[in-house]
Motif scaffolding. Structure first.
Motif, PDB file in Angstrom:
ATOM      1  N   GLY A 176       0.867  12.592  -8.420  1.00  0.00           N
ATOM      2  CA  GLY A 176      -0.216  13.560  -8.253  1.00  0.00           C
ATOM      3  C   GLY A 176      -1.521  13.103  -8.877  1.00  0.00           C
ATOM      4  N   SER A 177      -1.680  11.796  -9.034  1.00  0.00           N
ATOM      5  CA  SER A 177      -2.855  11.281  -9.739  1.00  0.00           C
ATOM      6  C   SER A 177      -4.083  11.134  -8.853  1.00  0.00           C
ATOM      7  N   LYS A 178      -3.902  11.270  -7.530  1.00  0.00           N
ATOM      8  CA  LYS A 178      -5.043  11.092  -6.625  1.00  0.00           C
ATOM      9  C   LYS A 178      -5.028  12.153  -5.529  1.00  0.00           C
ATOM     10  N   HIS A 179      -6.192  12.424  -4.953  1.00  0.00           N
ATOM     11  CA  HIS A 179      -6.342  13.345  -3.828  1.00  0.00           C
ATOM     12  C   HIS A 179      -5.875  12.656  -2.549  1.00  0.00           C
ATOM     13  N   HIS A 180      -5.451  13.479  -1.569  1.00  0.00           N
ATOM     14  CA  HIS A 180      -4.933  12.881  -0.333  1.00  0.00           C
ATOM     15  C   HIS A 180      -5.961  11.982   0.358  1.00  0.00           C
ATOM     16  N   LYS A 181      -7.248  12.300   0.230  1.00  0.00           N
ATOM     17  CA  LYS A 181      -8.291  11.458   0.821  1.00  0.00           C
ATOM     18  C   LYS A 181      -8.243  10.042   0.254  1.00  0.00           C
ATOM     19  N   ASP A 182      -8.114   9.953  -1.077  1.00  0.00           N
ATOM     20  CA  ASP A 182      -8.092   8.651  -1.747  1.00  0.00           C
ATOM     21  C   ASP A 182      -6.810   7.884  -1.432  1.00  0.00           C
ATOM     22  N   LEU A 183      -5.696   8.592  -1.322  1.00  0.00           N
ATOM     23  CA  LEU A 183      -4.421   7.935  -1.062  1.00  0.00           C
ATOM     24  C   LEU A 183      -4.326   7.395   0.362  1.00  0.00           C
ATOM     25  N   LEU A 184      -4.957   8.082   1.303  1.00  0.00           N
ATOM     26  CA  LEU A 184      -4.869   7.663   2.705  1.00  0.00           C
ATOM     27  C   LEU A 184      -5.946   6.654   3.099  1.00  0.00           C
ATOM     28  N   ALA A 185      -6.987   6.539   2.280  1.00  0.00           N
ATOM     29  CA  ALA A 185      -8.103   5.633   2.617  1.00  0.00           C
ATOM     30  C   ALA A 185      -7.662   4.190   2.850  1.00  0.00           C
ATOM     31  N   PRO A 186      -6.731   3.621   2.040  1.00  0.00           N
ATOM     32  CA  PRO A 186      -6.317   2.229   2.289  1.00  0.00           C
ATOM     33  C   PRO A 186      -5.660   2.016   3.658  1.00  0.00           C
ATOM     34  N   PHE A 187      -5.206   3.100   4.278  1.00  0.00           N
ATOM     35  CA  PHE A 187      -4.560   3.007   5.594  1.00  0.00           C
ATOM     36  C   PHE A 187      -5.548   3.320   6.727  1.00  0.00           C
ATOM     37  N   GLY A 188      -6.807   3.587   6.353  1.00  0.00           N
ATOM     38  CA  GLY A 188      -7.810   3.932   7.362  1.00  0.00           C
ATOM     39  C   GLY A 188      -7.600   5.313   7.953  1.00  0.00           C
ATOM     40  N   LEU A 189      -6.999   6.222   7.167  1.00  0.00           N
ATOM     41  CA  LEU A 189      -6.678   7.564   7.662  1.00  0.00           C
ATOM     42  C   LEU A 189      -7.419   8.619   6.850  1.00  0.00           C
ATOM     43  N   ASP A 190      -7.696   9.757   7.491  1.00  0.00           N
ATOM     44  CA  ASP A 190      -8.406  10.869   6.835  1.00  0.00           C
ATOM     45  C   ASP A 190      -7.887  12.180   7.407  1.00  0.00           C
ATOM     46  N   ALA A 191      -7.109  12.930   6.600  1.00  0.00           N
ATOM     47  CA  ALA A 191      -6.486  14.176   7.074  1.00  0.00           C
ATOM     48  C   ALA A 191      -7.508  15.272   7.333  1.00  0.00           C
ATOM     49  N   SER A 192      -8.731  15.142   6.819  1.00  0.00           N
ATOM     50  CA  SER A 192      -9.745  16.172   7.058  1.00  0.00           C
ATOM     51  C   SER A 192     -10.419  15.998   8.417  1.00  0.00           C
ATOM     52  N   ASP A 193     -10.151  14.876   9.084  1.00  0.00           N
ATOM     53  CA  ASP A 193     -10.669  14.646  10.433  1.00  0.00           C
ATOM     54  C   ASP A 193      -9.789  15.415  11.422  1.00  0.00           C
ATOM     55  N   PRO A 194     -10.351  16.371  12.172  1.00  0.00           N
ATOM     56  CA  PRO A 194      -9.523  17.151  13.109  1.00  0.00           C
ATOM     57  C   PRO A 194      -8.724  16.282  14.079  1.00  0.00           C
ATOM     58  N   LYS A 195      -9.242  15.111  14.406  1.00  0.00           N
ATOM     59  CA  LYS A 195      -8.538  14.224  15.344  1.00  0.00           C
ATOM     60  C   LYS A 195      -7.316  13.561  14.699  1.00  0.00           C
ATOM     61  N   PHE A 196      -7.259  13.612  13.361  1.00  0.00           N
ATOM     62  CA  PHE A 196      -6.135  12.993  12.654  1.00  0.00           C
ATOM     63  C   PHE A 196      -4.802  13.548  13.145  1.00  0.00           C
ATOM     64  N   TRP A 197      -4.733  14.870  13.312  1.00  0.00           N
ATOM     65  CA  TRP A 197      -3.462  15.503  13.679  1.00  0.00           C
ATOM     66  C   TRP A 197      -3.051  15.145  15.096  1.00  0.00           C
ATOM     67  N   ASP A 198      -4.028  14.863  15.943  1.00  0.00           N
ATOM     68  CA  ASP A 198      -3.699  14.485  17.315  1.00  0.00           C
ATOM     69  C   ASP A 198      -2.928  13.165  17.360  1.00  0.00           C
ATOM     70  N   LYS A 234       0.838  -1.208   0.000  1.00  0.00           N
ATOM     71  CA  LYS A 234       0.000   0.000   0.000  1.00  0.00           C
ATOM     72  C   LYS A 234       0.875   1.261   0.000  1.00  0.00           C
ATOM     73  N   TYR A 235       1.992   1.188   0.717  1.00  0.00           N
ATOM     74  CA  TYR A 235       2.896   2.340   0.798  1.00  0.00           C
ATOM     75  C   TYR A 235       3.516   2.632  -0.567  1.00  0.00           C
ATOM     76  N   PHE A 236       3.992   1.592  -1.254  1.00  0.00           N
ATOM     77  CA  PHE A 236       4.572   1.803  -2.586  1.00  0.00           C
ATOM     78  C   PHE A 236       3.515   2.312  -3.568  1.00  0.00           C
ATOM     79  N   ASP A 237       2.287   1.838  -3.428  1.00  0.00           N
ATOM     80  CA  ASP A 237       1.204   2.337  -4.290  1.00  0.00           C
ATOM     81  C   ASP A 237       0.973   3.824  -4.054  1.00  0.00           C
ATOM     82  N   LEU A 238       1.031   4.240  -2.792  1.00  0.00           N
ATOM     83  CA  LEU A 238       0.843   5.653  -2.449  1.00  0.00           C
ATOM     84  C   LEU A 238       1.918   6.508  -3.124  1.00  0.00           C
ATOM     85  N   LEU A 239       3.179   6.064  -3.036  1.00  0.00           N
ATOM     86  CA  LEU A 239       4.275   6.841  -3.626  1.00  0.00           C
ATOM     87  C   LEU A 239       4.190   6.845  -5.150  1.00  0.00           C
TER      88      LEU A 239
END
Length: 605
Positions: free
Chosen positions: A565-587, A556-561
């Protein structure tokens, strides 16, 4: 320049205790600065740009799907030729910014390429006028340019901020005497600065390096030398910042950008509220992170208050040995291989094929970077390697960029470029791999503590310091909108964010207020700096998923790299169960830094 080594072919530059430091072999770009191949590419670029405009100007909205694909691929080929030319002359220039021949060639070709590509200005402007229905139909067709849609979706996001064709062409033509000229003045000024440190004359990079010296007197001498030289040059740096901020404000006004930061967010394909959530999370955590850590550090150093020259001081128990180049190479490659043999295989050619320029040499640009050049060649890494443990981490960091750029190159020139929000992912992850590998093999408690403290400091420098930098830029551009800023005005803005971010344990020497002057990101890439904090927080969350045993993490990591620039950060992080737009993400990311500080406190018990 007389007396300086030439770098047209790969060679070794030997440091005192560092071993053989590699230099770039730029022949993969062009054989020499006056080569027939370079001359031919300049002529080819001129022909292709002229032919492209003749063929497509005024016709984009009428192209069929296959014709649009052919058009985009032709544009991409032009982009590659121009990128190859400017990468070559730019890399030569950064090797020795004081060489008049290199500076002249870069300046001449910047102007020439600008003139040659002026006929292409129509492309994005006309493209953005294609009706939505036509655009969607052409890009949905099976025999069309569907894979390029993310690039042009981002381009079309600029539609509300697009000027008339004449104004866009005017801005294109004047770019070489606008920001680019002020950037060059900044680079040449900083490269030529000399600092008298206890009777020894040093350049900027070597003087900054002394701020990590074991000898406190030496650190203080370096800090005071920096302050003295920055103070003598502060009027020039204030003029550069005033001019660039005003130029940006004028263009932003014409483009109807709602804030000075908005253009950066748009280019990064990130929502302003996501960046605001990051900034707010980090500033709220200052007391739990930097304030708390630096209070601990003062105790370890036996000081009631810290001075600015103590901020990056090594711990008294930390080893002051020099890390030779071969050891640094082995350390990073072993750490990369521990994650995946493929990662090490992608990094190895940088060492073996002249893709790294490591030595500190007269006139060389300060700092470090990985430049992707073009997708048909390969990246080049620049370091100023002095054998400090932090230099090993910088090597791991820049190699991460290089690996990311190699993987993303498979997307092609237009899709390879990663938005800044994800551009620091592989670099910071590479640092984390290297740090974890070193920590795992360190058994001596004192060295373990020093290593852990060094990592915390790096993370504070990446997260806290870069968000403070971003805050400073926000304040500077807001203040410049009210009128010309004196050096004292800018100094005061700098000190306001430094005091807030570093905490009450610090005492600031006279002259520290000018230390904003040497930060290149403020000049070259306004508001870039939040990408470092974004990347660190994102990597901390990714690393937690890796340590937690997420299935198929490496794939999944190699796929992300490789996505570039072909995908939005939401789509790239989804396979890892992560979402940068969630305020709790940064915590999650900040919690990792807190955890390391907890470990340090536990070592005290």
């Amino acid at each position: 320049m007389a007396g300086q080594p030439t770098f047209e072919a790969r060679e070794q530059v030997t440091g005192s205790d560092l071993g053989n430091l590699p230099a770039w072999d730029l022949t993969d770009l062009y054989p020499a600065p006056e080569s027939a191949e370079l001359t031919a590419d300049i002529a080819l670029l001129e022909t292709e740009a002229r032919d492209f405009a003749a063929r497509y100007q005024g016709k984009l909205a009428d192209l069929t799907a296959p014709e649009m694909l052919a058009c985009i691929e032709a544009y991409q080929r032009i982009d590659i030729t121009a990128g190859r030319i400017m990468s070559y002359v730019g890399l030569r220039y950064y090797q020795n910014t004081l060489d008049p021949a290199r500076a002249k060639q870069m300046g001449d070709l910047q102007g020439r390429i600008t003139d040659i590509t002026t006929p292409l200005v129509f492309f994005s402007l006309e493209f953005n006028r294609i009706p939505d229905q036509t655009y969607e139909a052409v890009f949905a067709a099976a025999d069309g340019p569907a894979r390029y849609k993310p690039v042009f979706d981002r381009m079309r996001a600029m539609r509300p901020h697009q000027l008339s064709d004449e104004l866009e062409q005017f801005l294109h033509d004047t770019s070489v005497v606008g920001a680019a000229a002020w950037n060059r003045l900044f680079d040449e000024t900083t490269a030529a600065l000399e600092f008298d440190v206890e009777g020894e004359t040093l350049g900027l990079e070597a003087t900054l390096n002394l701020l990590t010296d074991h000898d406190r007197g030496r650190r203080e001498a370096a800090a005071r030398a920096l302050a003295a030289v920055f103070g003598r040059n502060v009027k020039l740096f204030a003029r550069i910042h005033n001019t660039l901020a005003k130029e940006k404000a004028i263009e932003d006004k014409w483009r109807k950008m709602p804030t000075p930061q908005y253009g950066r967010h748009l280019a990064n394909h990130v929502e302003p509220e996501v960046v605001e959530a990051l900034k707010n999370a980090v500033t709220a955590a200052y007391p739990r992170l930097s304030h708390r850590y630096y209070a601990l550090k003062a105790k370890w150093l036996g000081l009631d208050r810290l001075q600015v020259w103590d901020r990056n001081a090594p711990l008294p128990t930390a080893s002051d040995r020099v890390v030779a180049w071969d050891e640094a190479r082995a350390t990073v490659l072993d750490a990369y291989a521990g994650f995946s043999p493929r990662l090490a295989d992608l990094a190895r050619p940088f060492f073996d094929k002249g893709w790294i320029d490591a030595a500190v040499t007269p006139g060389k640009a300060p700092g470090a970077f990985a430049h992707p050049t073009v997708t048909t060649v390969h990246p080049y890494v620049m370091l100023n390697y002095l054998g400090k443990p932090r230099d090993v981490m910088t090597l791991a960091h820049e190699l991460g960029h290089g690996v990311h750029q190699r993987l993303a190159a498979g997307q092609g020139e237009l899709l390879a470029s990663t938005p800044l929000t994800l551009a620091e992912t592989a670099s910071v992850f590479g640092e984390m791999l290297t740090f974890r590998a070193l920590l795992a093999r360190t058994t001596d408690p004192a060295q373990k503590k020093a290593l852990l403290a060094g990592k915390v400091e790096d993370m504070i420098n990446t997260v806290v310091r870069q968000i403070a930098f971003y805050d400073f830029e926000c304040k500077l551009h807001a203040a410049r909108a009210e009128g010309e800023l004196t050096p004292d005005d800018i100094n005061a803005l700098w000190m306001s964010v430094q005091a807030e971010s570093l905490g009450p344990i610090f005492e600031f020497m006279p002259g520290y207020e000018t230390f904003w002057t040497y930060v290149p990101h403020f000049v070259h890439s306004p508001f870039y700096v939040y990408a470092y904090a974004f990347g660190d927080g994102l990597v901390n969350a990714l690393y937690a998923a890796y340590e937690g045993g997420l299935p198929d993490f490496q794939a999944k990591y190699f796929d992300l790299l490789a996505a570039g620039g072909s995908k939005h950060h939401k789509d790239l992080l989804a396979p890892f169960g992560l979402d940068a737009s969630d305020p709790k993400f940064w915590d999650k990311g900040l919690a990792m830094i807190e955890g390391f500080i907890d470990e340090l406190e536990a070592l005290e018990a």
